[in-house]
Design a protein around this motif. Sequence first.
Motif, short mmCIF file in Angstrom:
data_model
loop_
_atom_site.label_atom_id
_atom_site.label_comp_id
_atom_site.label_asym_id
_atom_site.label_seq_id
_atom_site.Cartn_x
_atom_site.Cartn_y
_atom_site.Cartn_z
N VAL A 93 0.85 -1.20 0.00
CA VAL A 93 0.00 0.00 0.00
C VAL A 93 0.88 1.24 0.00
O VAL A 93 1.61 1.51 0.96
CB VAL A 93 -0.95 0.00 1.21
N ARG A 94 0.81 1.99 -1.09
CA ARG A 94 1.57 3.24 -1.24
C ARG A 94 0.60 4.42 -1.24
O ARG A 94 -0.61 4.25 -1.37
CB ARG A 94 2.35 3.24 -2.55
N GLU A 95 1.16 5.62 -1.15
CA GLU A 95 0.35 6.84 -1.19
C GLU A 95 0.82 7.72 -2.34
O GLU A 95 1.98 8.14 -2.36
CB GLU A 95 0.45 7.58 0.14
N GLY A 96 -0.07 7.96 -3.28
CA GLY A 96 0.28 8.74 -4.46
C GLY A 96 -0.37 10.09 -4.49
O GLY A 96 -0.80 10.54 -5.55
N THR A 97 -0.48 10.74 -3.34
CA THR A 97 -1.10 12.06 -3.30
C THR A 97 -0.26 13.05 -4.11
O THR A 97 0.95 13.12 -3.95
CB THR A 97 -1.22 12.56 -1.85
N ALA B 273 4.10 -9.66 -4.80
CA ALA B 273 3.82 -8.35 -4.20
C ALA B 273 3.36 -7.38 -5.29
O ALA B 273 4.05 -7.18 -6.28
CB ALA B 273 5.07 -7.81 -3.50
N GLU B 274 2.21 -6.79 -5.07
CA GLU B 274 1.62 -5.86 -6.05
C GLU B 274 1.33 -4.53 -5.38
O GLU B 274 0.80 -4.48 -4.27
CB GLU B 274 0.32 -6.45 -6.61
N GLU B 275 1.71 -3.44 -6.03
CA GLU B 275 1.51 -2.11 -5.47
C GLU B 275 0.09 -1.60 -5.71
O GLU B 275 -0.48 -1.78 -6.79
CB GLU B 275 2.50 -1.12 -6.07
N PHE B 276 -0.46 -0.94 -4.69
CA PHE B 276 -1.75 -0.26 -4.78
C PHE B 276 -1.55 1.15 -4.25
O PHE B 276 -1.00 1.35 -3.16
CB PHE B 276 -2.81 -0.99 -3.94
N TRP B 277 -2.01 2.14 -5.03
CA TRP B 277 -1.73 3.54 -4.71
C TRP B 277 -2.99 4.28 -4.27
O TRP B 277 -3.90 4.53 -5.07
CB TRP B 277 -1.14 4.24 -5.93
N MET B 278 -3.03 4.63 -3.00
CA MET B 278 -4.10 5.50 -2.52
C MET B 278 -3.83 6.93 -2.97
O MET B 278 -2.67 7.35 -3.06
CB MET B 278 -4.20 5.44 -1.00
N GLY B 279 -4.89 7.66 -3.26
CA GLY B 279 -4.74 9.03 -3.71
C GLY B 279 -4.66 9.17 -5.21
O GLY B 279 -4.67 10.29 -5.73
N ARG B 280 -4.57 8.06 -5.94
CA ARG B 280 -4.56 8.09 -7.40
C ARG B 280 -5.88 7.56 -7.95
O ARG B 280 -6.42 6.58 -7.43
CB ARG B 280 -3.43 7.23 -7.97
N ASP B 281 -6.37 8.22 -8.97
CA ASP B 281 -7.59 7.77 -9.66
C ASP B 281 -8.74 7.54 -8.69
O ASP B 281 -9.50 6.57 -8.82
CB ASP B 281 -7.31 6.48 -10.45
#
Length: 348
Positions: free
Chosen positions: A79-83, A112-120
């Motif tokens: 879980v990443r943050e792409g704000t 392992a798969e990345e998911f970006w909160m704050g994007r789209d």
Amino acid sequence: MSSANAAVSLQDIATRAGVSAMTVSRVLRNSPRVSEAAKKKVMQAARALKYQPDPHLARMMTMVRSRKAPKVRAVLAVVREGTPQDALHDTAYQYVSIGDIRNRAEKHGYYAEEFWMGRDGMTPARLGKVLQARGIEGLIVSPQSSQMLCAQMDYAPFAAVTFGYGLKQPSLHRAAGNMTLGVQMATTQLAARGYKRIGLAVTRWVDDRAEHAYSGAMLFFQQSMPKSSRVPILLFPHNDLRKCASVFKEWMKTHQPDALISFDTYVPDWLKQLGLRIPEDIGLVVHDWTHRMKGLAGIYQRRDEVAAAGVDLVATQLLQHERGVPEVPRQILIPPAWMEGDSVCGSG
């Protein structure tokens, strides 16, 4: 099996739960190919029969499975943050790489798969629904923004771990670099080279992310020095270092350190603008050394090992069927390494 549970077999659990022995085997090794209803039945039956796994057999079966190429692998969510336009996405800040996470995850049989909160439009609530819909149960949380969207996640359905101390609440299991030891290494190295006035200049976020290990270790070091040699710590007032040039230059002129623990970006240019040469006039130690910084002395936080420890923590939770925020979070600290470089005198 141990003697305490030698009479309990997988077939005993299967009979009590009303499922096949193969289903029991899959549940006990946390296979994603079993429904939640079946998992619940099996775990209830196992508890009722006081079943305990044989660690020697489990290790042997893990070795056997590792020799098989699985067609479908369970996923760990990173879980990443792409704000957008967040200062903490500047190149001055380093994070645990997806490559290091994947290397360790694959050893456990996960992808392992990345998911970006704050994007789209990906909010914490929406991400939780996406992960559950895909049957993803393991999360590796990497705080990467000042907004801390990851703090808004509902972790009840997941086994989760985080890196560092950026995410304070909820308090998850975590893996981090031991920066108390890192700063102690750096100050010891600098003092041994004859530096007398050693300064520390990092952002508040960096110090917070290490649970104040930077400032704590530096203050401890200063207690052994004459008061006249103690340089006040500079915690930059902005995460965006581009806004901190004037503060840094004023601090340098006022306190005149002869060695500095700080960033590899911006700081060297500011020192040059002050007419200072590295290392002739001032020694520079990079607080967060990476392989792209060869030639600079620094504290290497060994994020590959931090990644491995984090993956191991979440894999253990999945194996033990542990979910949600832990009552007692486990914390693993990875010791950093000192890296020699031409930015300090007496290196090599």
